[in-house]
Design a protein around this motif. Structure first.
Motif, short mmCIF file in Angstrom:
data_model
loop_
_atom_site.label_atom_id
_atom_site.label_comp_id
_atom_site.label_asym_id
_atom_site.label_seq_id
_atom_site.Cartn_x
_atom_site.Cartn_y
_atom_site.Cartn_z
N GLN A 143 48.41 9.01 -35.51
CA GLN A 143 47.07 8.72 -36.00
C GLN A 143 46.23 7.96 -34.98
OE1 GLN A 143 45.57 9.58 -39.11
NE2 GLN A 143 47.30 10.99 -39.15
N GLY A 144 46.79 6.90 -34.40
CA GLY A 144 46.01 6.09 -33.47
C GLY A 144 45.49 6.91 -32.29
N GLY A 300 43.37 3.50 -28.55
CA GLY A 300 44.18 4.04 -29.63
C GLY A 300 45.65 4.15 -29.26
N SER A 303 47.07 0.75 -29.44
CA SER A 303 47.25 0.35 -30.83
C SER A 303 48.51 0.94 -31.43
CB SER A 303 46.02 0.76 -31.66
OG SER A 303 44.86 0.13 -31.18
N ASP A 304 48.81 2.19 -31.09
CA ASP A 304 50.04 2.81 -31.57
C ASP A 304 51.27 2.11 -31.00
OD1 ASP A 304 48.96 4.70 -33.26
OD2 ASP A 304 48.88 6.28 -31.74
N GLY A 308 47.81 -2.35 -34.01
CA GLY A 308 46.37 -2.48 -34.09
C GLY A 308 45.91 -3.92 -34.18
N GLN A 355 42.99 2.61 -36.29
CA GLN A 355 44.43 2.84 -36.29
C GLN A 355 45.06 2.20 -37.52
OE1 GLN A 355 47.09 0.53 -35.77
NE2 GLN A 355 48.76 1.96 -35.34
#
Length: 439
Positions: A143-144, A300, A303-304, A308, A355
């Motif tokens: 997702q991130g 991103g 963040s993963d 986040g 994220q």
């Protein structure tokens, strides 16, 4: 065949990114050429701030219902309606300029120009629609990264248009520049309509398959996140999660601040540092807008990898430092360096916040995307008039001292991000096994 799925996650991402890129350009509808409206219409700093922020009014608030509507019908229909409203607004503005600009454009046209700007900004609201579309196509552990790719590439359109609009102004005049923009918007909308595909779950439900069976079949094809099937319930569920409101506040600073500065910085560079309108557009685009968009992708990924919450803390500290420098300095080089740091901080923070959306609100991604994206982006409408008040009170110096607004917001966001980090729970599973019974 009822079991056939059209499209792929990559196609879903490409379509969402294209549609968002086309609609999101409306952020800078007035900002790069604000002087062309301020002079003939005799606008004060407050009214100028309201005008350049006009697209953000609809572009932020409409994210809420349209982001939640994805839960019912998928993303394609909400996307096309928002882009269609933008076409209406841009077409109306083009007609007004053809008939009234430059000699006939006066203060009495301000409400009409504001309304056309607000309509043109409807395409900005595609952000939350595309967030949900992308989230439903991809697994949780990506997702991130994919949301950062979607948002980063889509967010690049204001930077590109900040560069192009002043050039088009010099070559074709204000009316010609907006007519070209209108053509781009129409063609881009057609391109999205051809390319867009909803996630597997929505493809199955549109064929009359019940929600439980649709979830099971979509799950077999790799879909992990699912809507609850009701827009009002999605908003209600998202609003009942306290961390949703923390994310709203963080996004108000990062993305609302990004929107506000994208339209305000050209005036800052012109007023404080005496640069021309084309150079002001280049500085804004390269040192801030394009950088903030592009850095969302590595933001991103970070963040993963590290979380986040920690990414947000670091990025908001950078925003606070940059805002402090811009408040204190009137020298060009330090101001440019601080602007670069500000853009990097806001861009990474934007990626970090989203994220966390599917992590904290997996049961209502559409509703949460609408609330966070909509109310957070509302900062893009609220902040420019506040900055305009600083100009009305302090004259040219107000363009610099107004950055104290971002210092205060950044410090508050550091505190909120730190609170999230200290209290982060073990994330709940995003999906439970769908029931074998049909709805």
């Amino acid at each position: 065949m009822t079991d056939q799925v059209h499209g792929t996650p990559r196609r879903g991402l490409v379509a969402a990114t294209l549609g968002f890129f086309v609609g999101f350009a409306g952020v800078v509808l007035y900002g790069p050429v604000a002087a062309e409206f301020q002079g003939p219409m005799g606008l004060s700093g407050l009214l100028l701030g309201l005008l350049v922020a006009a697209p953000q009014l609809t572009g932020s608030l409409l994210r809420i219902p349209f982001g939640a509507w994805v839960e019912d019908v998928g993303a394609k229909r909400p996307f096309l309606i928002l882009l269609g409203l933008s076409i209406v607004g841009m077409g109306g503005l083009s007609v007004l300029l053809l008939t009234a600009y430059p000699d006939g454009l006066t203060m009495r046209h301000f409400p009409v120009v504001f309304v056309f700007g607000a309509l043109s900004g409807c395409g900005i609201a595609t952000f939350s629609v595309g967030i949900a579309q992308t989230s439903y196509w991809y697994p949780t552990d990506q997702q991130g990264t994919v949301l950062a790719v979607y948002a980063g590439l889509g967010n690049s359109s204001p930077a590109i248009f900040t560069l192009l609009v002043p050039l088009a102004l010099a070559s074709f005049g204000l009316t010609g520049a907006y007519l070209g923009w209108f053509a781009f918007l129409v063609l881009g909308t057609i391109g999205y309509a051809i390319l867009a595909v909803d996630a597997p779950y929505f493809q199955f439900t549109k064929r009359g398959i019940g929600r439980s069976r649709a979830k099971r079949r979509a799950s077999e094809r790799g879909q992990e996140l699912f809507p609850n099937g009701n827009a009002a319930a999605s908003l209600r569920d998202a609003a009942s999660v306290s961390r949703t409101w923390v994310l709203v506040a963080l996004f108000f600073t990062s993305f609302g601040g990004f929107l506000a500065l994208t339209v305000w910085l050209p005036s800052y560079w012109t007023a404080v540092h005496g640069v021309g309108i084309q150079r002001a557009g280049v500085l804004t685009a390269l040192a801030f807008t394009l950088l903030a968009a592009a850095i969302r992708i590595p933001g991103g990924i970070a963040s993963d990898r590290i979380g986040g919450e920690r990414t947000a803390i670091a990025s908001f500290v950078a925003v606070a430092v940059a805002a402090s420098v811009l408040v204190l300095t009137r020298e060009f080089v330090p101001a440019l360096a601080a602007t670069v740091l500000l853009g990097a901080g806001m861009g990474v923070a934007n990626a970090a916040v989203f994220q966390l959306v599917p992590t904290y609100v997996p049961e209502a991604v559409g509703g949460a995307s609408g609330l966070v994206g909509g109310l957070g982006a509302f900062g893009g409408f609220v902040v420019p008039p506040v900055l305009g008040v600083f100009v009305d009170l302090h004259g040219t110096a107000g363009y610099a001292t107004g950055f104290v607004v971002f210092l205060v917001l950044a410090l508050a966001s550091v505190g909120l991000s730190s609170a999230l980090y200290r209290t982060q729970p073990a994330p709940e599973l995003a999906v439970t096994e769908p029931s074998s019974a049909d709805d």
